[in-house]
Design an enzyme around this catalytic site. Structure first.
Site, PDB file in Angstrom:
ATOM      1  N   HIS A   1     -24.586 -63.980  57.165  1.00 35.72           N
ATOM      2  CA  HIS A   1     -25.968 -63.554  57.432  1.00 35.72           C
ATOM      3  C   HIS A   1     -26.535 -64.599  58.392  1.00 35.72           C
ATOM      4  O   HIS A   1     -27.002 -65.660  57.964  1.00 35.72           O
ATOM      5  CB  HIS A   1     -26.774 -63.503  56.140  1.00 35.72           C
TER       6      HIS A   1
ATOM      7  N   ASP B   1     -24.565 -59.886  59.681  1.00 35.44           N
ATOM      8  CA  ASP B   1     -25.742 -59.407  60.412  1.00 35.44           C
ATOM      9  C   ASP B   1     -26.368 -60.615  61.118  1.00 35.44           C
ATOM     10  O   ASP B   1     -26.126 -61.757  60.733  1.00 35.44           O
ATOM     11  CB  ASP B   1     -26.752 -58.636  59.536  1.00 35.44           C
TER      12      ASP B   1
ATOM     13  N   GLU C   1     -20.358 -59.789  55.294  1.00 35.24           N
ATOM     14  CA  GLU C   1     -21.721 -59.237  55.274  1.00 35.24           C
ATOM     15  C   GLU C   1     -22.433 -59.531  56.594  1.00 35.24           C
ATOM     16  O   GLU C   1     -23.614 -59.901  56.610  1.00 35.24           O
ATOM     17  CB  GLU C   1     -22.524 -59.814  54.098  1.00 35.24           C
TER      18      GLU C   1
ATOM     19  N   ASN D   1     -16.791 -65.198  47.417  1.00 32.99           N
ATOM     20  CA  ASN D   1     -17.630 -64.826  48.567  1.00 32.99           C
ATOM     21  C   ASN D   1     -18.888 -65.685  48.565  1.00 32.99           C
ATOM     22  O   ASN D   1     -19.452 -65.963  47.502  1.00 32.99           O
ATOM     23  CB  ASN D   1     -17.996 -63.335  48.375  1.00 32.99           C
TER      24      ASN D   1
ATOM     25  N   GLU E   1     -21.400 -66.284  45.530  1.00 34.51           N
ATOM     26  CA  GLU E   1     -22.462 -67.289  45.700  1.00 34.51           C
ATOM     27  C   GLU E   1     -22.480 -68.337  44.588  1.00 34.51           C
ATOM     28  O   GLU E   1     -23.501 -68.573  43.944  1.00 34.51           O
ATOM     29  CB  GLU E   1     -23.810 -66.577  45.849  1.00 34.51           C
TER      30      GLU E   1
HETATM   31  O1  9MR Z   1     -28.258 -55.591  50.647  1.00 33.43           O
HETATM   32  C1  9MR Z   1     -28.630 -55.930  49.325  1.00 33.43           C
HETATM   33  C2  9MR Z   1     -30.094 -55.577  49.113  1.00 33.43           C
HETATM   34  O2  9MR Z   1     -30.274 -54.188  49.197  1.00 33.43           O
HETATM   35  C3  9MR Z   1     -30.562 -56.127  47.802  1.00 33.43           C
HETATM   36  O3  9MR Z   1     -31.940 -55.892  47.665  1.00 33.43           O
HETATM   37  C4  9MR Z   1     -30.266 -57.616  47.744  1.00 33.43           C
HETATM   38  C5  9MR Z   1     -30.731 -58.267  46.464  1.00 33.43           C
HETATM   39  O4  9MR Z   1     -30.334 -59.596  46.432  1.00 33.43           O
HETATM   40  O5  9MR Z   1     -28.858 -57.789  47.874  1.00 33.43           O
HETATM   41  C6  9MR Z   1     -28.437 -57.416  49.108  1.00 33.43           C
HETATM   42  O6  9MR Z   1     -27.097 -57.769  49.322  1.00 33.43           O
HETATM   43  C7  9MR Z   1     -26.785 -59.138  49.167  1.00 33.43           C
HETATM   44  C8  9MR Z   1     -25.339 -59.190  48.769  1.00 33.43           C
HETATM   45  O7  9MR Z   1     -25.116 -58.412  47.614  1.00 33.43           O
HETATM   46  C9  9MR Z   1     -24.882 -60.614  48.549  1.00 33.43           C
HETATM   47  N1  9MR Z   1     -25.183 -61.449  49.675  1.00 33.43           N
HETATM   48  C10 9MR Z   1     -26.533 -61.397  50.190  1.00 33.43           C
HETATM   49  C11 9MR Z   1     -26.929 -59.950  50.446  1.00 33.43           C
HETATM   50  C12 9MR Z   1     -28.330 -59.889  51.041  1.00 33.43           C
HETATM   51  O8  9MR Z   1     -29.286 -60.305  50.118  1.00 33.43           O
END
Ligand code: 9MR
Length: 460
Positions: free
Chosen positions: A246, A276, A274, A210, A169
């Site tokens: 996402h 969804d 990732e 990513n 990011e």
């Molecule tokens: O799935 C992850 C969630 O459990 C955490 O609370 C969150 C915190 O930012 O991060 C989520 O995973 C993220 C991933 O590491 C990077 N891309 C976005 C994902 C969703 O927030």
């Protein structure tokens, strides 16, 4: 709300793909004898993906890798990504004091199940330990901290991880660099530095950058494209680009395949990392059908480009998704519902991977699925799931006839009676309502001898 009368259809469904249920010999026998051919033919997603040389992965939470969650994670997917366990804040909450337990557990689980692991993630602005974010560091110190972190974490799993999301990011929506600890302290070249450090620590791991909202062609993905192009030109080690995906229901970017192709043409791999697809709750059959089409569109965009290595879903069950807590009122974003029943999206993924023999769950109906969840020498535990799609119930009664002298001994979440071979179960006061797109379950113990075939359940 449509009533039971107009929409009732009775089917025997196992509720889970066969592979996920093969936990006991007696259960296997019963299912093979009685499951309808359309469902018995389901092939795990990982077998379909393997036949195409593709990855189908899921993010996981280490503490949940037992029971049904562990069965599905192990049997349906050929790659795992730790959802949180490898982030800096998880592995080094206090400076110099490390916690590798969950990360190690996930890597061990993956190896035991013949799965690859995607490490996630080394350099990010989020989920860092507070000692790091609250510290005030010179550029030299920050550079050392980053290099040491990468050397330590990548080095720990050297040779065991297929892939690392090295930088996560890095961009804003308009394509400018995100102002982070790393960018502000080290400039944009922190990205090249991180990739170089990761290559040194594990030369065999594929190294990715990513990001999210980079699935289609837009300002952000173009900035990422330009960065990857220049990294390649400079000889910085980069092997792939991760498109998080996402997504929002009905909003798969129409330029996704074109975007994947332009990255591939730079000479890097692409992965959907990732995936969804969230919707406004409650879900209903129209939304779930749209979601299936969306999942298929994403899969097809990837599969159309040979350098797209495959897709990872960000949690495979709605009970393990980040969406509801981050977007209140939204959810149902993954391929399995909260009770581990595969949704139309699951079947769409299977079909995109060439699974031609699966039949989507019946629509416009409420169905009852009987399964034996465990069995021992004289006893067994069973479960019935009542699920509605395109219909709803405000009360229910499920009945079946035991075919081999089985005798019910105890039931929960329903009141059950047995008369002769016939068992009749009615809802408890608290679980009569089955919404469109939802399900309820009840359980029971019974005794058996000789054989324990699965009966067909009638709703009504
Ligand atoms: O799935 C992850 C969630 O459990 C955490 O609370 C969150 C915190 O930012 O991060 C989520 O995973 C993220 C991933 O590491 C990077 N891309 C976005 C994902 C969703 O927030």
């Amino acid at each position: 709300m449509r009533s039971l009368r107009t929409t009732l259809r009775t089917t025997l469904r196992t509720g889970l793909p066969l592979g996920a249920l093969l936990t006991g010999v007696a259960t296997i026998g019963a299912l093979l004898l009685t499951a309808p051919a359309a469902h018995a033919a389901e092939t795990p997603l990982r077998d379909l993906a393997a036949a195409k040389g593709k990855v189908i992965g899921t993010a996981v939470t280490g503490s949940k890798l037992t029971g049904t969650y562990g069965d599905i994670a192990g049997s349906e997917f050929n790659a795992l990504t730790p959802g949180n366990a490898m982030k800096w804040g998880s592995v080094e909450p206090t400076r110099g004091s490390f916690n590798w337990a969950e990360a190690d557990q996930i890597v061990d689980f993956a190896e035991a199940h013949g799965q690859q692991v995607r490490g996630h993630t080394l350099v990010w602005h989020s989920q860092n330990p507070s000692w790091l974010t609250n510290g005030s560091w010179t550029s030299a110190e920050l550079s050392q901290l980053m290099n040491d972190h990468i050397a330590l974490e990548v080095g720990r799993y050297k040779g065991r991880l297929a892939t690392w999301d090295v930088v996560n990011e890095a961009f804003n929506e308009d394509g400018t660099y995100r102002q982070t600890l790393w960018y502000n302290g080290l400039g944009a070249d922190y990205i090249a530095q991180a990739l170089t450090a990761a290559r040194a620590a594990d030369p065999s791991a594929k190294l990715y950058i990513n990001d999210y909202n980079v699935e289609g062609v837009n300002a952000k993905s173009t900035a990422l494209y330009n960065l990857v192009k220049s990294l390649k030109e400079r000889g910085v080690p980069i092997d792939g680009v991760g498109l998080q995906a996402h997504l929002i229901l009905g909003q798969v970017p129409s330029t996704m395949q074109q975007n994947i192709q332009r990255f591939a043409d730079l000479g890097v791999d692409v992965a959907i990392t990732e995936l969804d697809i969230r919707m406004q709750l409650p879900s209903d059959s129209a939304k779930l059908t749209q979601q299936a089409a969306d999942y298929k569109a994403v899969m097809n965009a990837c599969l159309a480009v040979s350098r797209c290595v495959g897709a990872t879903v960000w949690g495979f069950t709605d009970s393990d998704s980040w969406v509801p807590s981050t977007f209140p009122g939204q959810g149902a974003a993954t391929p399995y519902d909260e009770n581990y029943a595969p949704k139309p999206a699951y079947h769409a993924i299977a079909e995109s991977l060439g699974g031609g023999t699966t039949t989507p769950p019946p629509t416009d109906a409420c169905t009852a699925a009987y399964s034996v969840t465990s069995q021992w020498n004289t006893g067994f535990t069973g479960q019935v799931r009542i699920a509605c799609s395109g219909a709803a119930l405000s009360s229910w009664k499920a009945s079946w006839t035991f075919g081999a002298g089985q005798q019910l001994t105890q039931a929960w979440n329903a009141s059950c009676t047995q008369s002769g071979a016939t068992v009749t179960c009615s809802n408890a006061s608290y679980n009569g309502t089955v919404p469109d797109g939802g399900s309820v379950t009840f359980g029971f113990n019974g005794s058996w001898s000789g054989s324990n075939p699965v009966p067909a359940v009638t709703l009504g």
